[in-house]
Design a protein around this motif. Structure first.
Motif: not given
Length: 1003
Positions: A32-53
């Motif tokens: 294990l290693a320390p988990a990184a803290l989530a940054a306050r950025t909002y990017d939604w990769g699912f929007i560009a996912d061609p596998a999703l309807s």
């Protein structure tokens, strides 16, 4: 054996012991290693996912809006800036507007299709209603988001944010989190009821509503005469009941025993082992197949064999005294009479300890035995012409010889002290912050390889046709064989309370189902079954089109012409167009239907277990309409005969698929394909759970008995929601939701080891929740790759391999630790509720993924009893897989995701069925008995088809990750006080594996 390790581990702090269980769960593979803290950025990769309807993307975008609103509310409360969140909302508004155009175009295409295919007006009406609902709800949302974007003062902004939250509040955007009660954990050991005392007079039996049945009748029966014996001519004493079905197997065994009451009694007594539980649980043929059962079950088998021989027989329910030394032996080689009595009392047997000279001298207990009408004088049953006596016989009572098995430590060369030290030294434990890291998995893997090699060699070189008792230990009945029946019962009768031709309802273990509940939480229109009727049976929950119109609409969704490839099937269907009806089936026969609902809606599938000594709280599982589930009803034993019969049925289905006879193929139903395959999963899961849990306790004198296994195994589609309503369903996954109730004990009466054995059983159950689906759908050639499934244990393993910390959380550290855990809202709410209820939680810091699934694994434990819940995101107490290797076959059989009309002509069905049968021969082969049957000391036979010592071990060997995991679990459990007094678990795994491999080579 490992005494210095035991001493050292007992000195560990409670935190170290608890945290080390996280190491157990992650198979010791924590780098294990320390988990990184989530940054306050909002990017939604699912929007560009061609596998999703586009529908899926829009639904997910609306969920993101709702989550952002929660974040804004929290930041405002903390007086923090929300500029980033407002900008993210603006971007989401634009994305939603773009997606809306595509969604609207899809609605138009569906509308056109309805018209082109001239579907009934009701289908068009449902389409219009859905479009209108969507349009109104989306327009309101977009307008509110616009007003948030343009708000130029704080008051207006807060007002619009509140209105937007109100608009989305209580509108379903994803599948519901499964209901959960932290005070009623789904994997739960039974407890004794101290008020459940034995009745000592006939009057007390009557006050409890237990009367003789049937009342005396006068009827002539057959050639065997009953003139000399009152009541023997009642037809009830030759008839069938819930527990006594005169199946072909019963008739065959009666014929084998020459219809002789003396031989029937001695065969049952010498071959069927007693389980210390109470109430009718198993039917006679299941007890015959498994060769074990409680007093009711063994009496049912004996009576069935007698009735199949045209010999009248009945149950006797009374109270007996058993000397304490004999009771300890009978209950399972207990050294502590208090522990033996508690184990039996937890199983529901009404009993009390009788004291003589300040010590327990005997156990007074209610019991069930058999009376049969035979020719007793003067031959004592050896010659049976005319019945002159009701003769008592107790085939459940016997004494056992207990077998020790091999000394795995000496044979394998494992140094437990050094292994313990090496493993602990390889990692780091941060007690202050509550996490572990850095353990070296190769230490355990090397130990496994060494042990397995040495054990295989030893067994190959030193044992010829070994019994299971020779190898892993167990018990063997001390056989008694006489030419006549005994003159009396082996124990003193305190009272004979009642006699039954059929077991009263109050003494049956029962299971009740319902599809909804009222405002008070009570089940609506429930249906109840005696457990013995459903035990090991194929029970399914599925959905059918509500009307001919719905079926026509479903048919219209299939492509025209011959379907030759999975890609031709729709990847999404508009579920709001189709109404369905839920159906509960037993052996393919509908026994309960529900009310009409939309495809994709959630059904409250409610289950209640009633033991004769207590009723369990209702359990609700939310099932998506369009699912196809095998419903588990298992207790006591898994039937080798059921597995053999299932193999035959699946082989017949495979032959039809290979025949290319389109008429036969078209006639195949989901019951014959999916039903049988998921039923195989049910039997396979519980066969392995029984065998592994039993083996885990052998050397350590830990006792285990399955009281009730319920839940479901099967296919569940995914659902897209538009503002609270299911809009479409898509390919989903295989889901395991498996709670069970069990009885456990430590033979020496050590409470801490009893609790630890419970925890160990829970870990085994979680491993199986990903291992069994991986076994079921694997290619016969393991080099082709293995499908991926998930369970709480598997999620921990993945998290550890990614460098995440594994946390052990209690009420004491929850304030500081929970801020490091980043799971979905439903999971976090459940974790908090469990901690507030005094439970402990083990989980990783962030989501993990396998193909088709992303989420968390978390384990909730009762620190007092070892009861637990081994969960994955969504609240399921089990496992899941959405791997394409699982789903293509199911998708094809159903026809499309959630479609209720099978399409069985696809070419790859034949190969998939062949792979399934080849992969699962260990649990389906007619020569493969279940593990617990073998643990009675049966000879390891060899046959042309090969032999598997234990069903579970055979499958374990074929799944290296499962075997490695269990070995690592075993070693770590031993090291950190989860079976401190021995290496019992890895003894069972390693010896079983080695015997199985060596025996297969010999054949």
């Amino acid at each position: 054996m490992g005494s210095s390790v035991i001493t050292a581990m007992r000195q560990l702090s409670p935190f170290m012991k608890s945290v080390a269980m996280a190491v157990v769960i992650t198979f010791g593979m924590l780098v294990l290693a320390p988990a990184a803290l989530a940054a306050r950025t909002y990017d939604w990769g699912f929007i560009a996912d061609p596998a999703l309807s586009v529908e899926t993307k829009l639904s997910m975008a609306v969920q993101q809006v709702e989550e952002l609103l929660v974040t804004i509310e929290k930041r405002q409360a903390d007086k923090q800036a929300i500029d980033t969140e407002r900008e993210a909302l603006s971007r989401l508004k634009e994305e939603i507007s773009q997606l809306d155009q595509a969604v609207t175009a899809n609605f138009a295409a569906i509308d056109q299709d309805i018209q082109d295919k001239e579907l009934p007006a009701v289908i068009q009406q449902r389409q219009d209603e859905m479009v209108a609902h969507y349009r109104q709800q989306l327009d309101v949302l977009l307008n509110l988001l616009q007003s948030i974007e343009t708000a130029d003062d704080e008051k207006t902004l807060k007002e619009k944010l509140k209105q937007t939250q109100g608009h989305l509040k209580d509108k379903k955007h994803k599948r519901s989190h499964q209901p959960f009660d932290p005070d009623n954990l789904p994997n739960q050991p039974l407890k004794p009821n101290k008020q459940n005392k034995p009745k000592t007079t006939k009057q007390l039996f009557r006050q409890s509503g237990l009367f003789d049945n049937p009342y005396q009748q006068v009827t002539a029966l057959g050639d065997f005469t009953y003139d000399q014996l009152i009541g023997a001519d009642d037809p009830a004493y030759l008839g069938e009941t819930d527990e006594i079905k005169l199946t072909q197997a019963i008739h065959d065994q009666a014929e084998l025993l020459e219809y002789d009451p003396v031989k029937i009694f001695h065969w049952v007594r010498n071959n069927v082992q007693w389980l210390p539980s109470w109430g009718a649980v198993q039917a006679a043929d299941l007890t015959l197949s498994s060769q074990q059962g409680n007093a009711f079950d063994i009496a049912s088998l004996t009576i069935a064999l007698l009735r199949a021989s045209q010999i009248p027989a009945r149950y006797v329910h009374g109270t007996i005294d058993v000397p304490e030394q004999r009771f300890r032996n009978w209950a399972g080689d207990f050294s502590s009479i208090e522990a033996a009595a508690e184990f039996a009392a937890s199983g529901g047997i009404p009993l009390t300890a009788m004291i003589t000279g300040g010590v327990i001298s005997k156990i007074r207990m209610e019991h069930v035995w058999v009376e049969t009408a035979i020719d007793y004088h003067p031959s004592r049953g050896a010659v049976n012409k005319a019945a002159d006596s009701w003769v008592a016989m107790d085939p459940s009572y016997k004494q056992y010889e207990y077998l020790q098995g091999l000394d795995v430590i000496q044979i394998s060369g494992i140094d437990p002290d050094q292994l313990a030290q090496d493993f602990i030294d390889s990692g780091t434990v941060n007690e202050q912050e509550g996490w572990v890291t850095g353990f070296d998995p190769t230490i355990l893997q090397t130990a496994q390889t060494q042990a397995q090699t040495q054990l295989e060699t030893y067994i190959q070189d030193n044992l010829t046709n070994p019994t299971v008792g020779d190898v892993i230990g167990g018990r063997s009945t001390i056989v008694k064989e006489y030419p006549v029946l005994p003159s009396s019962l082996p124990n003193r009768i305190v009272t004979e309370g009642a006699r039954y031709g059929a077991i009263p309802v109050s003494l049956q273990q029962q299971i009740t189902y319902a599809f909804s509940k009222d405002v008070l939480g009570d089940m609506n229109d429930p249906i109840t079954f005696p457990w013995a009727r459903l035990n090991n049976a194929k029970v399914t929950l599925s959905f059918r089109p509500a009307t001919a119109t719905d079926e026509q609409a479903l048919q219209s969704l299939l492509p025209e012409g011959e379907i030759t490839d999975i890609s031709q099937l729709p990847s999404s269907i508009p579920s709001y167009l189709i109404n369905v009806i839920p159906e509960l089936k037993v052996a393919g026969v509908v026994v309960k239907t529900g009310t009409t609902m939309k495809l994709g809606e959630e059904l409250d599938f409610i289950t209640q277990i009633r033991f004769p000594h207590q009723t369990q709280p209702n359990r609700t599982y939310k099932v998506i309409a369009g699912s196809y589930l095998s419903v588990n009803v298992i207790a006591g034993s898994v039937s080798a005969q059921k597995l053999s019969d299932l193999q035959t049925e699946l082989e017949a289905t495979k032959l039809i698929l290979e025949s290319n006879d389109q008429a036969q193929i078209a006639a195949l139903s989901r019951e014959e394909i999916l039903g049988d395959m998921f039923y195989a999963g049910t039997l396979g899961y519980y066969a392995q759970l029984q065998a592994l849990s039993h083996m885990a306790g052998l050397a350590s004198k830990g006792h285990y008995q399955l009281a009730a296994g319920i839940g479901t195994i099967g296919y569940e589609p995914n659902v897209n929601y538009f503002f609270g309503f299911p809009r479409a369903i898509q390919p989903g996954g295989i889901s395991f939701d498996i709670p069970f109730i069990y009885n456990t004990a430590d033979g020496d009466g050590r409470a801490v080891l009893k609790k630890e054995h419970s925890t160990q059983i829970g870990m085994i159950s979680s491993v199986l929740e990903h291992a069994v689906p991986e076994q079921m759908f694997a290619s016969q050639d393991l080099n082709d790759g293995r499908p991926n499934a998930i369970s709480s244990v598997k999620a921990m393993l993945i998290a550890s391999s990614e460098g995440q910390r594994i946390y052990q959380i209690t009420q004491a550290n929850m304030t500081t630790v929970l801020q490091n855990i980043h799971h979905d809202e439903g999971t976090m709410n459940e974790i908090r509720a469990s901690l507030n209820a005094g439970k402990e939680v083990i989980t990783h810091s962030s989501s993990v993924s396998v193909p088709g699934w992303s989420g968390a694994g978390y384990i909730i434990l009762d620190p007092e009893t070892g009861a637990g819940s081994y969960k994955i995101s969504g609240g399921s107490n089990g496992g899941s897989s959405e791997d394409a290797g699982f789903i293509d076959f199911v998708h094809a059989v159903i026809g499309q995701p959630g479609l209720l009309i099978p399409t069985c002509s696809l070419p790859f069905l034949e190969q998939t069925m062949k792979n399934f049968l080849d992969t699962n021969k260990a649990i389906l082969g007619p020569a493969a008995p279940t593990g617990l049957t073998l643990l009675t000391g049966g000879v390891v036979a060899e046959s042309a088809g090969g032999f598997t010592l234990l069903t579970a071990i055979k499958l374990s060997i074929r799944n290296p990750s499962f075997l490695v995991g269990n070995l690592a679990v075993a070693i770590k459990i031993m090291l950190i006080n989860y079976i401190l007094m021995s290496l019992a678990f890895e003894i069972g795994i390693l010896i079983g594996s080695a015997v199985s491999a060596a025996t297969c080579r010999r054949t």
